[in-house]
Design a protein around this motif. Sequence first.
Motif, PDB file in Angstrom:
ATOM      1  N   UNK A   5     -84.817  39.240  -1.224  1.00  0.00           N
ATOM      2  CA  UNK A   5     -84.112  40.520  -1.282  1.00  0.00           C
ATOM      3  C   UNK A   5     -82.972  40.501  -0.280  1.00  0.00           C
ATOM      4  N   UNK A   6     -81.793  40.954  -0.717  1.00  0.00           N
ATOM      5  CA  UNK A   6     -80.635  41.096   0.169  1.00  0.00           C
ATOM      6  C   UNK A   6     -80.235  42.560   0.230  1.00  0.00           C
ATOM      7  N   UNK A  18     -86.311  47.114   4.334  1.00  0.00           N
ATOM      8  CA  UNK A  18     -86.728  45.764   4.718  1.00  0.00           C
ATOM      9  C   UNK A  18     -88.061  45.790   5.458  1.00  0.00           C
ATOM     10  N   UNK A  19     -88.259  46.799   6.290  1.00  0.00           N
ATOM     11  CA  UNK A  19     -89.530  46.937   7.018  1.00  0.00           C
ATOM     12  C   UNK A  19     -90.679  47.153   6.046  1.00  0.00           C
ATOM     13  N   UNK A  20     -90.503  48.082   5.120  1.00  0.00           N
ATOM     14  CA  UNK A  20     -91.591  48.416   4.198  1.00  0.00           C
ATOM     15  C   UNK A  20     -91.930  47.243   3.276  1.00  0.00           C
ATOM     16  N   UNK A  30     -86.294  38.374   3.192  1.00  0.00           N
ATOM     17  CA  UNK A  30     -85.431  39.561   3.228  1.00  0.00           C
ATOM     18  C   UNK A  30     -84.344  39.390   4.284  1.00  0.00           C
ATOM     19  N   UNK A  31     -83.126  39.661   3.871  1.00  0.00           N
ATOM     20  CA  UNK A  31     -81.983  39.623   4.784  1.00  0.00           C
ATOM     21  C   UNK A  31     -81.215  40.934   4.690  1.00  0.00           C
ATOM     22  N   UNK A  32     -80.849  41.469   5.844  1.00  0.00           N
ATOM     23  CA  UNK A  32     -79.985  42.645   5.912  1.00  0.00           C
ATOM     24  C   UNK A  32     -78.612  42.181   6.389  1.00  0.00           C
ATOM     25  N   UNK A 128     -74.911  37.843  -2.344  1.00  0.00           N
ATOM     26  CA  UNK A 128     -75.934  36.877  -1.943  1.00  0.00           C
ATOM     27  C   UNK A 128     -76.752  36.418  -3.151  1.00  0.00           C
ATOM     28  N   UNK A 129     -77.268  35.212  -3.056  1.00  0.00           N
ATOM     29  CA  UNK A 129     -78.181  34.687  -4.072  1.00  0.00           C
ATOM     30  C   UNK A 129     -79.557  35.266  -3.793  1.00  0.00           C
ATOM     31  N   UNK A 130     -79.959  36.256  -4.580  1.00  0.00           N
ATOM     32  CA  UNK A 130     -81.220  36.949  -4.328  1.00  0.00           C
ATOM     33  C   UNK A 130     -81.791  37.485  -5.631  1.00  0.00           C
ATOM     34  N   UNK A 131     -83.104  37.696  -5.642  1.00  0.00           N
ATOM     35  CA  UNK A 131     -83.737  38.319  -6.803  1.00  0.00           C
ATOM     36  C   UNK A 131     -83.306  39.774  -6.947  1.00  0.00           C
TER      37      UNK A 131
END
Length: 403
Positions: A5-6, A18-20, A30-32, A128-131
């Motif tokens: 996840x981005x 991101x925390x949850x 996960x990246x923010x 970003x390359x993310x789902x």
Amino acid sequence: MCVKVACVGGGPAGLYLSILLKLRDPSHDITVHERNPEGATYGWGVTYWRELLDKLHEHDPESARAIDASSVRWSEGVAHVRDLTTRRPGDEGRGIGRHRLLEILAARARSLGVRLEFEHRITPDNLPDADLVVACDGVHSALRGRHADHFGTEIGTGRNPYIWLGTSKVFDAFTFAFAETEHGWIWCYGYGYGPGAGTCVVECAPETWTGLGLDTANETGGPALLEKLFAGILDGHPLVGRSGVEGGARWQTFRTLTNRTWHRDNLVLLGDAAHSTHYSIGAGTTLALEDAIALAGALHELPALPQALTRYEQERRQALLPLQSAARHSAQWYENLPRYIALPPQQMFALLGQRHSPLLPHVPPRLYYGIDRAAGRLEVLRRLKRRLGPKVARTLQARASRK
């Protein structure tokens, strides 16, 4: 389901999501991504209410305790109209510095293994390359803007200019001040958010803004004039412009944003990128965090991304309906301030508290106040009947009516 996840945008919504997600499944990658340097945020204090804190405790007690410990509280409202003052009890509100809130959420996210990449600008051309890509990049979202036709983005602009300022004045209650000038009324909302720290949001009609010369005042002259107008509540404390990356404070008009849909393929909107509600109801941060709670829950509980995003959108749209209506009527109340400002301060303040009502603009203010007061007495009588019995309740009501 979503293993990578981005989150594009390092505000409260993206950090809390991101925390949850990490709490539900530590294996998530996960990246923010945040375009600004760490700690370089804008604004002063944000408000929230007890109901949000209860939800935060339910979903992540650790960050909830830190947020609560860094917040100031109030349970009263006070209104100053010319040289008259009135107070009313209210719901338990809280204020916290935006910088401190982001600091707490960033530290919690890092402790759970979330990557935080500051000074990293994401554009529609370098996603970003993310789902799942979460656009939590605010009301001016570039990711949403690229597909504005798909999202059905609509933006409405409010009538009144406003400015967001800070002060060292410590407010002991949520404070309203209304000052009359030769060019019309100007008013502010003031509240605390930390030791020796407060926020003042100043608003007025366009003709008042130009008549006072605020449209052309520089960053020193504008706040200096406002300090004189609101000297009664500032007690000698200064007003200062916006802190952080955006430099000095600017007058602006509020942008109410809506979208027909909130997701496209693996891109989903969160917080102000999806919706905005007028600042006068103090719900922006609350709604962003509630969005994050709903999206994290849908992603965890549903097996396929399209179904999860659809449920998230449906759930939040439904929850937003009454708040969007309240925000719209609240903004209109201030835009029609001359309709109410001539009332005695106690009555005016009571109708200020009822500004979310869709009926208020269509009923004469004094009549509405009388109806609202009578309804309050009936509710008290109902409670007395339940607790003391009808005979005792009638006796107490009769005594009160003779006073």
